[in-house]
Design a protein around this motif. Structure first.
Motif, PDB file in Angstrom:
ATOM      1  N   LYS A   6      80.528  -7.393  48.590  1.00 29.13           N
ATOM      2  CA  LYS A   6      81.182  -6.308  47.851  1.00 29.13           C
ATOM      3  C   LYS A   6      81.017  -6.493  46.349  1.00 29.13           C
ATOM      4  O   LYS A   6      80.750  -5.534  45.620  1.00 29.13           O
ATOM      5  N   LEU A   7      81.185  -7.735  45.892  1.00 29.60           N
ATOM      6  CA  LEU A   7      81.015  -8.013  44.464  1.00 29.60           C
ATOM      7  C   LEU A   7      79.583  -7.765  44.019  1.00 29.60           C
ATOM      8  O   LEU A   7      79.345  -7.198  42.949  1.00 29.60           O
ATOM      9  N   LEU A   8      78.621  -8.170  44.832  1.00 36.40           N
ATOM     10  CA  LEU A   8      77.220  -7.942  44.488  1.00 36.40           C
ATOM     11  C   LEU A   8      76.887  -6.455  44.456  1.00 36.40           C
ATOM     12  O   LEU A   8      76.139  -5.999  43.587  1.00 36.40           O
ATOM     13  N   ALA A   9      77.449  -5.692  45.387  1.00 38.15           N
ATOM     14  CA  ALA A   9      77.221  -4.248  45.399  1.00 38.15           C
ATOM     15  C   ALA A   9      77.827  -3.604  44.159  1.00 38.15           C
ATOM     16  O   ALA A   9      77.213  -2.727  43.534  1.00 38.15           O
ATOM     17  N   ARG A  10      79.021  -4.028  43.802  1.00 31.80           N
ATOM     18  CA  ARG A  10      79.679  -3.502  42.596  1.00 31.80           C
ATOM     19  C   ARG A  10      78.883  -3.867  41.348  1.00 31.80           C
ATOM     20  O   ARG A  10      78.707  -3.048  40.438  1.00 31.80           O
ATOM     21  N   LYS A  11      78.379  -5.092  41.314  1.00 27.71           N
ATOM     22  CA  LYS A  11      77.578  -5.546  40.181  1.00 27.71           C
ATOM     23  C   LYS A  11      76.326  -4.682  40.039  1.00 27.71           C
ATOM     24  O   LYS A  11      75.984  -4.241  38.934  1.00 27.71           O
ATOM     25  N   GLN A  12      75.653  -4.424  41.157  1.00 26.42           N
ATOM     26  CA  GLN A  12      74.440  -3.612  41.125  1.00 26.42           C
ATOM     27  C   GLN A  12      74.746  -2.198  40.628  1.00 26.42           C
ATOM     28  O   GLN A  12      74.010  -1.645  39.808  1.00 26.42           O
ATOM     29  N   ALA A  13      75.844  -1.618  41.092  1.00 20.41           N
ATOM     30  CA  ALA A  13      76.219  -0.271  40.662  1.00 20.41           C
ATOM     31  C   ALA A  13      76.509  -0.238  39.161  1.00 20.41           C
ATOM     32  O   ALA A  13      76.106   0.708  38.469  1.00 20.41           O
ATOM     33  N   LEU A  14      77.174  -1.253  38.661  1.00 22.84           N
ATOM     34  CA  LEU A  14      77.482  -1.313  37.231  1.00 22.84           C
ATOM     35  C   LEU A  14      76.217  -1.511  36.403  1.00 22.84           C
ATOM     36  O   LEU A  14      76.065  -0.911  35.333  1.00 22.84           O
ATOM     37  N   LEU A  15      75.305  -2.341  36.884  1.00 21.95           N
ATOM     38  CA  LEU A  15      74.043  -2.534  36.174  1.00 21.95           C
ATOM     39  C   LEU A  15      73.249  -1.234  36.100  1.00 21.95           C
ATOM     40  O   LEU A  15      72.630  -0.928  35.078  1.00 21.95           O
ATOM     41  N   GLU A  16      73.285  -0.462  37.170  1.00 22.88           N
ATOM     42  CA  GLU A  16      72.604   0.830  37.173  1.00 22.88           C
ATOM     43  C   GLU A  16      73.251   1.797  36.182  1.00 22.88           C
ATOM     44  O   GLU A  16      72.565   2.558  35.511  1.00 22.88           O
ATOM     45  N   ARG A  17      74.567   1.750  36.094  1.00 25.35           N
ATOM     46  CA  ARG A  17      75.267   2.607  35.122  1.00 25.35           C
ATOM     47  C   ARG A  17      74.919   2.227  33.694  1.00 25.35           C
ATOM     48  O   ARG A  17      74.851   3.081  32.812  1.00 25.35           O
ATOM     49  N   LEU A  18      74.701   0.927  33.449  1.00 21.96           N
ATOM     50  CA  LEU A  18      74.334   0.483  32.107  1.00 21.96           C
ATOM     51  C   LEU A  18      73.005   1.079  31.656  1.00 21.96           C
ATOM     52  O   LEU A  18      72.766   1.227  30.463  1.00 21.96           O
ATOM     53  N   GLU A  19      72.153   1.423  32.602  1.00 20.02           N
ATOM     54  CA  GLU A  19      70.860   1.999  32.276  1.00 20.02           C
ATOM     55  C   GLU A  19      70.965   3.457  31.845  1.00 20.02           C
ATOM     56  O   GLU A  19      70.030   3.992  31.255  1.00 20.02           O
ATOM     57  N   SER A  20      72.085   4.098  32.142  1.00 22.79           N
ATOM     58  CA  SER A  20      72.258   5.504  31.764  1.00 22.79           C
ATOM     59  C   SER A  20      72.785   5.606  30.329  1.00 22.79           C
ATOM     60  O   SER A  20      73.099   4.607  29.692  1.00 22.79           O
ATOM     61  N   ASP A  21      72.863   6.805  29.836  1.00 19.69           N
ATOM     62  CA  ASP A  21      73.312   7.057  28.463  1.00 19.69           C
ATOM     63  C   ASP A  21      74.833   6.963  28.404  1.00 19.69           C
ATOM     64  O   ASP A  21      75.535   7.855  28.863  1.00 19.69           O
ATOM     65  N   LEU A  22      75.326   5.867  27.841  1.00 21.84           N
ATOM     66  CA  LEU A  22      76.764   5.609  27.779  1.00 21.84           C
ATOM     67  C   LEU A  22      77.242   5.554  26.341  1.00 21.84           C
ATOM     68  O   LEU A  22      76.493   5.217  25.438  1.00 21.84           O
ATOM     69  N   GLY A  23      78.512   5.823  26.185  1.00 18.69           N
ATOM     70  CA  GLY A  23      79.134   5.633  24.885  1.00 18.69           C
ATOM     71  C   GLY A  23      79.441   4.158  24.696  1.00 18.69           C
ATOM     72  O   GLY A  23      79.453   3.379  25.655  1.00 18.69           O
ATOM     73  N   PRO A  24      79.715   3.747  23.469  1.00 17.15           N
ATOM     74  CA  PRO A  24      79.966   2.325  23.199  1.00 17.15           C
ATOM     75  C   PRO A  24      81.188   1.773  23.947  1.00 17.15           C
ATOM     76  O   PRO A  24      81.179   0.626  24.392  1.00 17.15           O
ATOM     77  N   ASN A  25      82.217   2.583  24.088  1.00 21.53           N
ATOM     78  CA  ASN A  25      83.417   2.109  24.790  1.00 21.53           C
ATOM     79  C   ASN A  25      83.141   1.891  26.268  1.00 21.53           C
ATOM     80  O   ASN A  25      83.589   0.899  26.848  1.00 21.53           O
ATOM     81  N   GLU A  26      82.405   2.819  26.870  1.00 21.94           N
ATOM     82  CA  GLU A  26      82.092   2.682  28.291  1.00 21.94           C
ATOM     83  C   GLU A  26      81.172   1.476  28.522  1.00 21.94           C
ATOM     84  O   GLU A  26      81.339   0.726  29.474  1.00 21.94           O
ATOM     85  N   ARG A  27      80.225   1.266  27.630  1.00 14.97           N
ATOM     86  CA  ARG A  27      79.320   0.120  27.740  1.00 14.97           C
ATOM     87  C   ARG A  27      80.122  -1.191  27.663  1.00 14.97           C
ATOM     88  O   ARG A  27      79.900  -2.112  28.451  1.00 14.97           O
TER      89      ARG A  27
END
Length: 55
Positions: A6-27
């Motif tokens: 579960k932790l690895l899946a969550r980590k992968q999802a978060l890493l994928e989100r980091l690749e998208s266009d995020l604001g500084p607070n979300e990053r």
């Protein structure tokens, strides 16, 4: 699904989100969550957290 999986899946999802266009607070929030996940993985199974597992 195990806790480590579960932790690895969550980590992968978060890493994928980091690749998208995020604001500084979300990053920052995602990076903090990733740090927490890394800590949890290190406590549960240090091999998994460092990528040294044979799976």
């Amino acid at each position: 699904m195990s806790t480590v999986a579960k932790l690895l899946a969550r980590k992968q999802a978060l890493l994928e989100r980091l690749e998208s266009d995020l604001g500084p607070n979300e990053r920052e929030e995602i990076q903090a969550l990733l740090a927490q996940i890394e800590t949890a993985l290190n406590l549960l199974d240090p091999k998994v957290a460092t990528g040294l597992n044979d799976e």
